[in-house]
Design a protein around this motif. Structure first.
Motif: not given
Length: 313
Positions: A158-171, A231-242
């Motif tokens: 197991v390798h753990e990574l932090p999730i920050t407010d700057a993280h999109t799904a792509a990053r 959700r906007i960060r999670a769906f960047n880039p797919v499926p996107g948020a509208t």
């Protein structure tokens, strides 16, 4: 080690490259059939297939691995290729096909899966996006000994990574792909030394990362702004948020936004302010500030540029 590699997208290609750099023999790669993409909808190889071709590795692209399934001829061909490869181990990363028992049992050491979550949290198809959407503060890579269940096998590393407010799904995808590549090489090294130890997944904390659906792109503005921003960060880039905006026939795609913790009495969806700093929209709790958007048929642009040409009616 003679390693058969099974994977399809960029996430998996990073791991294949790492396994090759580590000096292991990869006689065979399994990947999804070529898919049409781009404006011309031409058939294009997967990222994993391209790596295999670059390194002169044999490629097998079955539509199914079930000998009694819809494509038994594909499965039979894959079985022959796997038997010829005589693998010590199969490494699997985002392959996209279910591995039946005969595949799981064929390599001497079975099949190791590179899964992009801290199992047993976020078993399933979209662990990266669901972790961001849920507001998790960490995620990671689990190297798992595969069994016939859905991401239920014993944990090996197991390798753990932090999730920050700057993280999109792509990053986060890119960071996890790099972590997964390192983790599988480490797991193979420990296996060779006899120092890799399996640990059953705990019964508590099991969650499932449902497959992303296009219908999820439309934001429900009655939800809290903090949830919508995730959700906007999670769906960047797919499926996107509208989000629908007045004066526009079609909703805009939101690439970046932030939640403002301020009281709001207006109906959810009401545009409160529009300035070069952002387009502020009332939500069920707080204000959602749009920072980067894309009109239908247009290019993504910072909101400062967008508001110059937007006439809200």
């Amino acid at each position: 080690m003679r390693i058969v590699f099974a994977g399809t997208p960029e996430f998996a290609a990073a791991a294949l490259e790492a396994v090759l750099r580590a000096g292991h023999s990869v006689p065979l790669v399994l990947t999804q059939p070529d898919r049409p993409s781009g404006r011309g909808m031409k058939l294009r190889p997967s990222a994993v297939k391209q790596v295999a071709l670059d390194h002169g590795i044999a490629v097998c692209q079955p539509r199914s691995l079930r000998l009694d399934g819809r494509y038994p001829e594909d499965a039979a061909q894959a079985r022959e290729a796997l038997l010829d490869a005589e693998p010590d181990l199969m490494v699997v990363a985002a392959y996209g096909l279910i591995l039946p028992r005969w595949v799981l049992e064929l390599p001497r050491h079975g099949c190791f899966n590179i899964h992009a979550s801290l199992l047993p949290r976020w078993r399933g198809a979209a662990p990266i996006q669901r972790a961001i959407e849920a507001g998790d503060t960490s995620t990671g890579i689990t190297i798992m000994q595969m069994d016939e269940g859905l991401d239920t096998g014993d944990m090996l590393l197991v390798h753990e990574l932090p999730i920050t407010d700057a993280h999109t799904a792509a990053r986060l995808h890119d960071e996890l792909a790099a972590a997964g590549a390192d983790a599988i090489v480490e797991a193979i090294r420990l296996l060779e030394r006899g120092e890799l130890h399996a640990q059953p997944q705990p019964d508590d904390g099991v969650t499932y990362a449902a497959k992303l659906e296009k219908a999820e792109a439309a934001l429900d503005l009655t939800r809290p702004a903090s949830e919508l921003a995730r959700r906007i960060r999670a769906f960047n880039p797919v499926p996107g948020a509208t989000v629908p905006l007045p004066g526009l026939e079609q909703p805009v795609k939101v690439w970046a936004a932030q939640a403002l913790a301020e009281p709001v009495a207006a109906e959810p969806g009401t545009v409160l302010r529009a300035s070069p700093e952002g387009v502020d929209i009332a939500t069920g709790e707080g204000v959602l500030r749009l920072l980067e958007v894309q009109k239908a048929g247009g290019r993504r642009q910072p909101v400062a540029a967008f508001v110059q040409g937007w006439k809200p009616a």
